[in-house]
Design an enzyme around this catalytic site. Sequence first.
Site, PDB file in Angstrom:
ATOM      1  N   ASN A  63      10.661   3.890  -2.362  1.00  0.00           N
ATOM      2  CA  ASN A  63      11.040   2.840  -1.416  1.00  0.00           C
ATOM      3  C   ASN A  63      10.397   1.546  -1.907  1.00  0.00           C
ATOM      4  O   ASN A  63       9.196   1.360  -1.780  1.00  0.00           O
ATOM      5  CB  ASN A  63      10.530   3.209  -0.017  1.00  0.00           C
ATOM      6  CG  ASN A  63      10.746   2.096   0.992  1.00  0.00           C
ATOM      7  OD1 ASN A  63      11.448   1.114   0.703  1.00  0.00           O
ATOM      8  ND2 ASN A  63      10.152   2.234   2.167  1.00  0.00           N
ATOM      9  N   TRP A  64      11.226   0.690  -2.460  1.00  0.00           N
ATOM     10  CA  TRP A  64      10.687  -0.557  -3.043  1.00  0.00           C
ATOM     11  C   TRP A  64      10.353  -1.597  -1.979  1.00  0.00           C
ATOM     12  O   TRP A  64       9.780  -2.634  -2.274  1.00  0.00           O
ATOM     13  CB  TRP A  64      11.688  -1.130  -4.057  1.00  0.00           C
ATOM     14  CG  TRP A  64      11.652  -0.445  -5.387  1.00  0.00           C
ATOM     15  CD1 TRP A  64      10.956   0.695  -5.718  1.00  0.00           C
ATOM     16  CD2 TRP A  64      12.322  -0.872  -6.585  1.00  0.00           C
ATOM     17  NE1 TRP A  64      11.157   1.012  -7.039  1.00  0.00           N
ATOM     18  CE2 TRP A  64      11.991   0.061  -7.591  1.00  0.00           C
ATOM     19  CE3 TRP A  64      13.165  -1.933  -6.911  1.00  0.00           C
ATOM     20  CZ2 TRP A  64      12.481  -0.045  -8.904  1.00  0.00           C
ATOM     21  CZ3 TRP A  64      13.660  -2.038  -8.210  1.00  0.00           C
ATOM     22  CH2 TRP A  64      13.310  -1.105  -9.191  1.00  0.00           C
ATOM     23  N   LYS A  65      10.767  -1.358  -0.750  1.00  0.00           N
ATOM     24  CA  LYS A  65      10.522  -2.303   0.350  1.00  0.00           C
ATOM     25  C   LYS A  65      11.010  -3.707  -0.067  1.00  0.00           C
ATOM     26  O   LYS A  65      11.987  -3.812  -0.809  1.00  0.00           O
ATOM     27  CB  LYS A  65       9.042  -2.283   0.735  1.00  0.00           C
ATOM     28  CG  LYS A  65       8.538  -0.858   0.984  1.00  0.00           C
ATOM     29  CD  LYS A  65       7.181  -0.783   1.598  1.00  0.00           C
ATOM     30  CE  LYS A  65       6.801   0.665   1.817  1.00  0.00           C
ATOM     31  NZ  LYS A  65       5.540   0.847   2.516  1.00  0.00           N
ATOM     32  N   HIS A  81      11.903   3.534   9.408  1.00  0.00           N
ATOM     33  CA  HIS A  81      10.611   3.335   8.736  1.00  0.00           C
ATOM     34  C   HIS A  81       9.658   2.636   9.706  1.00  0.00           C
ATOM     35  O   HIS A  81      10.076   1.772  10.473  1.00  0.00           O
ATOM     36  CB  HIS A  81      10.798   2.503   7.465  1.00  0.00           C
ATOM     37  CG  HIS A  81       9.585   2.532   6.597  1.00  0.00           C
ATOM     38  ND1 HIS A  81       8.458   1.783   6.881  1.00  0.00           N
ATOM     39  CD2 HIS A  81       9.291   3.243   5.479  1.00  0.00           C
ATOM     40  CE1 HIS A  81       7.533   2.037   5.965  1.00  0.00           C
ATOM     41  NE2 HIS A  81       8.012   2.916   5.108  1.00  0.00           N
ATOM     42  N   GLU A 133       7.621   0.368   9.316  1.00  0.00           N
ATOM     43  CA  GLU A 133       7.590  -1.092   9.195  1.00  0.00           C
ATOM     44  C   GLU A 133       8.738  -1.727   9.983  1.00  0.00           C
ATOM     45  O   GLU A 133       8.589  -2.803  10.560  1.00  0.00           O
ATOM     46  CB  GLU A 133       7.620  -1.492   7.705  1.00  0.00           C
ATOM     47  CG  GLU A 133       6.265  -1.219   7.051  1.00  0.00           C
ATOM     48  CD  GLU A 133       6.316  -0.887   5.567  1.00  0.00           C
ATOM     49  OE1 GLU A 133       7.349  -1.118   4.924  1.00  0.00           O
ATOM     50  OE2 GLU A 133       5.285  -0.385   5.072  1.00  0.00           O
ATOM     51  N   GLU A 141       5.433  10.042   7.614  1.00  0.00           N
ATOM     52  CA  GLU A 141       4.630   8.963   7.042  1.00  0.00           C
ATOM     53  C   GLU A 141       3.618   8.481   8.075  1.00  0.00           C
ATOM     54  O   GLU A 141       3.961   7.656   8.946  1.00  0.00           O
ATOM     55  CB  GLU A 141       5.520   7.775   6.659  1.00  0.00           C
ATOM     56  CG  GLU A 141       6.559   8.080   5.606  1.00  0.00           C
ATOM     57  CD  GLU A 141       6.947   6.824   4.844  1.00  0.00           C
ATOM     58  OE1 GLU A 141       6.790   6.822   3.625  1.00  0.00           O
ATOM     59  OE2 GLU A 141       7.384   5.838   5.474  1.00  0.00           O
ATOM     60  N   GLY A 156       0.275   2.178   2.367  1.00  0.00           N
ATOM     61  CA  GLY A 156      -0.242   0.999   1.670  1.00  0.00           C
ATOM     62  C   GLY A 156      -1.746   0.813   1.772  1.00  0.00           C
ATOM     63  O   GLY A 156      -2.265  -0.246   1.423  1.00  0.00           O
ATOM     64  N   SER A 205       0.692   6.361   0.685  1.00  0.00           N
ATOM     65  CA  SER A 205      -0.280   6.375  -0.422  1.00  0.00           C
ATOM     66  C   SER A 205      -0.161   7.617  -1.300  1.00  0.00           C
ATOM     67  O   SER A 205      -1.163   8.135  -1.785  1.00  0.00           O
ATOM     68  CB  SER A 205      -1.710   6.227   0.114  1.00  0.00           C
ATOM     69  OG  SER A 205      -1.860   4.981   0.767  1.00  0.00           O
ATOM     70  N   GLY A 237       5.976   4.388  -1.863  1.00  0.00           N
ATOM     71  CA  GLY A 237       6.106   2.934  -1.836  1.00  0.00           C
ATOM     72  C   GLY A 237       5.561   2.322  -3.111  1.00  0.00           C
ATOM     73  O   GLY A 237       6.215   2.314  -4.160  1.00  0.00           O
ATOM     74  N   GLY A 238       4.317   1.838  -3.054  1.00  0.00           N
ATOM     75  CA  GLY A 238       3.707   1.100  -4.161  1.00  0.00           C
ATOM     76  C   GLY A 238       3.839   1.774  -5.524  1.00  0.00           C
ATOM     77  O   GLY A 238       4.158   1.110  -6.518  1.00  0.00           O
TER      78      GLY A 238
END
Length: 250
Positions: A12-14, A99, A101, A167, A173, A212, A233-234
Amino acid sequence: MNEAITPLIIGNWKMNGKIKQLGEIVELDIILNDMNTDKCHVVICPPTTLLISAAQLNENSKIAFGGQDCHVEQSGAHTGDISAEMLKDAGAQYVIVGHSERRADCGESDEIVQGKVEAAFRADITPIICIGESENERKQGRALEVVLEQLDKSIPTDIKDIIVAYEPVWAIGTGLVPSINDINEMHNAIRVALIKRFGVNGEKTPILYGGSMKPNNAKEMLELNNVNGGLVGGASLKASDFIQIIEACQ
Ligand code: 13P
């Protein structure tokens, strides 16, 4: 690892990545070409601005693509929104819904998330339904209750193929992760709830862990019976990191 479910590693590149970032997909694609990927499905959910270009880079690619959100409606006066049908048209086979976010930034309730799951079914793409407790909810000992309630309310009565992503909000993150026992307990509880509600379909539903997940911790998580992949993510932004998580499935 549950042999009956092919694990999925989903990036997930957000809200990250301009055109130059497509180079990471090209790099990943080349590495995957030389790898036996039968043991794992690889998906990237780039920002919508990159979706068409990403999906058109290589039509024989082992990478599938997804969107990061969709509107409940098919089309109409919803400035700035994207429908599930538009994502499909742009080359998406998946869409992330609910999600944390978006639940936080856009006030998305479980009911809205359920509408988005139905929109994904309507467009014939697979929804990746995110659920997870906040730090406070875990501290109060309510993590299981909160997550199972989100699960219950975010999924429609009639399901087609779905993917569930657990999640924990406080792990996203932050570099923090739940203990392996806590991950195991939560994923087992989600599996029991899915089977209770959907029978055999619930046995086959992939349950991903997200928050993470990194090259150095993925393997231990992916070895758990009810962890059927990761929502990353990251560590999905650089092919060199992401490939190590994909390798952890092998
Ligand atoms: P991080 O891997 O950066 O913690 O993000 C997880 C996530 O939110 C994926 O959807």
